[in-house]
Design an enzyme around this catalytic site. Structure first.
Site, PDB file in Angstrom:
ATOM      1  N   LYS A   1      50.679  47.139  37.328  1.00 26.71           N
ATOM      2  CA  LYS A   1      50.782  48.579  37.034  1.00 26.71           C
ATOM      3  C   LYS A   1      51.563  49.390  38.077  1.00 26.71           C
ATOM      4  CE  LYS A   1      46.942  49.074  33.801  1.00 26.71           C
ATOM      5  NZ  LYS A   1      47.567  49.539  32.573  1.00 26.71           N
TER       6      LYS A   1
ATOM      7  N   PHE B   1      38.232  44.456  31.343  1.00 23.11           N
ATOM      8  CA  PHE B   1      39.525  44.234  30.692  1.00 23.11           C
ATOM      9  C   PHE B   1      40.461  43.555  31.682  1.00 23.11           C
ATOM     10  CE2 PHE B   1      43.845  45.148  29.378  1.00 23.11           C
ATOM     11  CZ  PHE B   1      43.792  44.753  28.047  1.00 23.11           C
TER      12      PHE B   1
ATOM     13  N   ASP C   1      40.223  41.979  40.239  1.00 30.23           N
ATOM     14  CA  ASP C   1      41.347  42.430  39.414  1.00 30.23           C
ATOM     15  C   ASP C   1      41.611  43.888  39.773  1.00 30.23           C
ATOM     16  OD1 ASP C   1      42.948  43.562  37.474  1.00 30.23           O
ATOM     17  OD2 ASP C   1      42.055  42.439  35.812  1.00 30.23           O
TER      18      ASP C   1
HETATM   19  N1  PLP Z   1      43.678  44.072  34.375  1.00 31.78           N
HETATM   20  C1  PLP Z   1      43.310  45.361  34.326  1.00 31.78           C
HETATM   21  C2  PLP Z   1      42.170  45.840  35.155  1.00 31.78           C
HETATM   22  C3  PLP Z   1      43.999  46.251  33.496  1.00 31.78           C
HETATM   23  O1  PLP Z   1      43.616  47.534  33.432  1.00 31.78           O
HETATM   24  C4  PLP Z   1      45.073  45.765  32.717  1.00 31.78           C
HETATM   25  C5  PLP Z   1      45.818  46.656  31.811  1.00 31.78           C
HETATM   26  O2  PLP Z   1      45.367  47.696  31.424  1.00 31.78           O
HETATM   27  C6  PLP Z   1      45.417  44.402  32.821  1.00 31.78           C
HETATM   28  C7  PLP Z   1      44.702  43.589  33.661  1.00 31.78           C
HETATM   29  C8  PLP Z   1      46.556  43.834  32.016  1.00 31.78           C
HETATM   30  O3  PLP Z   1      47.772  44.238  32.546  1.00 31.78           O
HETATM   31  P1  PLP Z   1      49.102  44.044  31.693  1.00 31.78           P
HETATM   32  O4  PLP Z   1      48.995  44.923  30.499  1.00 31.78           O
HETATM   33  O5  PLP Z   1      50.202  44.444  32.657  1.00 31.78           O
HETATM   34  O6  PLP Z   1      49.195  42.600  31.336  1.00 31.78           O
END
Ligand code: PLP
Length: 401
Positions: free
Chosen positions: A255, A141, A226
Site C-alpha cells: 500500500k 484480511f 501483516d
Molecule cells: N493485507 C492487508 C492488511 C490489507 O489491508 C490488504 C489490502 O487491503 C492486503 C493484505 C492485500 O493487499 P493487495 O490488495 O495489495 O494484494
C-alpha cells in the site's frame, strides 16, 4: 467513435473489464495533494487515498521527479542482476525496524505469500515436516491470492473458491486465550494484522501484540505481522507494532510504501531469512527499480518532513472531530483506529453506509467502508487541518442524508 465523456468511459469500463469490481461512475484525470479532479474537473477531497495507498497525496513533486528520472535511466532488469534503488530501499527499510533482510514483490497479497512460504519452509528446516499450520484471526484480511484468502478470516472472500489452501485456522481477534488454545504440534506461525483494517478498523487491547510475541517465544513459533495497511507511517509510527514495542519475526508491507506505485515487501530477521535458499521463491517484477525508487522517495520524504509527528497530530485532530459526530449524529457509535487510519462504527440498521459514501462522493468527499459496520477515513499522510475540517463537514452532511 469512442465516447470519451465521463459517462461514456464508465460504460466502456463496464463492458471491457471483468465484472469483479463495481466502480463508482467517476473517471479521475489528475490529482493535487489531497484533491482529485474528475473528467469534468470536479474536485474531490480524497480520504480514501486509493485504499490507504497514496501516502504523499497526488501529484507530489518529489515523487514524480524521482520517477521521471528513474524512468529515463532504468525501468527493469530482473533479479538476475542487481539494481541500486532496490538495495537502497532495502537498507532504508531495515534501518527503520527489527528486520535484517527484505524480499520485494508487487502487492500486499504477494508480500503475504512470501511471508507464509518463508515461514513454512523455515519451520520445516528447523522443526520438521509437521509444522505447517498458521493461526490467523477472524475478520482479518490478507489479500486475494489463494493462500492469502485462506489466511483471511472472512468467509465471504472464500465463497466459490474452495477447496482452500490447507493449514490455516482462525481464532477471534484480540483474544490471547483463544490463540493459546489453538496452538498444537502442527503450528508454524501466528499471522495477524496489528490493527485490523478491512475487518472494520479494529485496534486490539494494549498488550495483545506483546502477548502474541510471548506465546510465540514460549512455543517456538514465528510471529508474522501483516502491516500492508498499517505500515509506512499510516498510524503515526513507521510500523504499527512499534506502538507496543514488540517485534515480529516477519512483517509484510505494500500500500503506502510506493505512494501509488505498486510494490510489496516482506521483511524478516537474519535467522528466519535462511528459510529461503536461491530458487526457493521469486518474482519477475519484484525489486523493480521504478517501484523501489518510489518506495525510497516515500520513506525519505516521511523522514525529511517529519511526517510521523504530523500523522500523530492530524490523526488526533481527526479523531476528535469524529468524536463530535458520535456525540451528535444518530446511529454513529464509536471512533476507531490510530493515526490517520480511522473509522467510525455505525449501526447498519440506522446508517446505510453505501448511501452515505454515495452522498459524500456527490458532495466531493471520497471515503470507504470497512468491515460490517464502519466507515473508514485513510487520507494521504500530508493531509492538513482545513482538509480534515472540510471532510468532517461533508461526512456529517452525508450521514444526515
Ligand atoms: N493485507 C492487508 C492488511 C490489507 O489491508 C490488504 C489490502 O487491503 C492486503 C493484505 C492485500 O493487499 P493487495 O490488495 O495489495 O494484494
Amino acid at each position: 467513435m469512442k465516447d470519451d465523456s465521463q459517462q461514456g468511459v464508465a460504460q466502456r469500463a463496464a463492458q471491457v473489464l471483468t465484472p469483479n469490481y463495481r466502480p463508482a461512475p467517476v473517471v479521475f484525470e489528475r490529482g493535487d495533494g489531497v484533491s482529485l479532479f474528475d473528467a469534468d474537473d470536479r474536485r474531490y477531497l480524497d480520504f480514501a487515498a486509493g485504499i490507504a495507498v497514496c501516502a504523499l497525496g497526488h501529484g507530489h513533486g518529489g515523487l514524480s521527479d524521482a520517477l521521471a528520472d528513474q524512468a529515463r535511466n532504468l525501468l527493469h532488469v530482473s533479479n538476475l542482476y542487481i539494481n541500486r534503488p532496490s538495495i537502497e530501499l532495502a537498507e532504508k527499510l531495515v534501518s527503520l525496524c527489527f528486520a535484517d533482510r527484505v524480499y520485494f514483490g508487487n502487492s500486499g497479497a504477494e508480500a503475504n505469500e512470501a511471508a507464509l512460504k518463508l515461514a513454512r519452509r523455515y519451520m520445516r528446516l528447523v522443526r520438521g515436516e509437521d509444522r505447517y499450520t498458521f493461526i490467523c484471526t477472524e475478520k482479518s484480511f490478507h489479500g486475494r491470492t489463494w493462500a492469502a484468502i485462506s489466511a483471511t478470516g472472512q468467509p465471504k472472500y472464500h465463497k466459490g473458491f474452495g477447496p482452500l489452501v490447507p493449514g490455516f485456522v482462525h481464532v477471534p481477534y484480540d483474544d490471547l486465550a483463544a490463540m493459546e488454545a489453538a496452538i498444537d504440534e502442527t503450528t508454524c506461525a501466528i499471522f495477524v494484522e496489528p490493527i485490523q483494517g478491512e475487518g472494520g478498523v479494529r485496534v486490539p487491547s494494549a498488550g495483545y501484540l506483546a502477548g502474541l510475541r510471548a506465546l510465540c517465544d514460549q512455543h517456538g513459533l514465528l510471529l508474522i505481522f501483516d502491516e500492508v495497511q498499517t505500515g509506512v507511517g499510516r498510524t503515526g509510527k513507521w510500523f504499527a507494532h512499534q506502538h507496543e514495542g514488540v517485534a515480529p519475526d516477519i512483517m509484510t508491507l505494500a500500500k503506502g510504501l510506493g505512494g501509488g506505485v505498486p510494490i510489496g515487501a516482506m521483511v524478516c530477521t537474519e535467522t528466519v531469512a535462511h528459510g529461503f535458499a536461491p530458487g526457493a521463491h521469486a518474482s519477475t517484477f519484484g525489486g523493480n527499480p521504478l517501484a523501489c525508487r518510489a518506495g525510497l522517495t516515500v520513506l525519505e520524504t516521511i523522514d525529511n518532513q517529519d511526517l510521523l509527528d504530523h500523522v500523530e497530530e492530524m490523526g488526533a485532530y481527526m479523531a476528535e472531530g469524529l468524536g463530535q459526530l458520535v456525540a451528535s449524529l444518530d446511529g454513529v457509535l464509536d471512533v476507531r483506529g490510530r493515526g490517520l487510519m480511522r473509522g467510525i462504527g455505525v449501526d447498519p440498521d440506522r446508517v446505510d453506509r453505501a448511501a452515505v459514501i454515495g452522498r459524500a462522493r456527490d458532495a466531493g468527499l471520497l471515503l470507504t467502508m470497512a468491515g460490517p459496520d464502519a466507515l473508514r477515513l485513510v487520507p494521504p499522510l500530508i493531509v492538513k487541518r482545513p482538509d480534515i475540517d472540510e471532510a468532517l463537514l461533508l461526512l456529517a452532511k452525508a450521514i444526515e442524508g
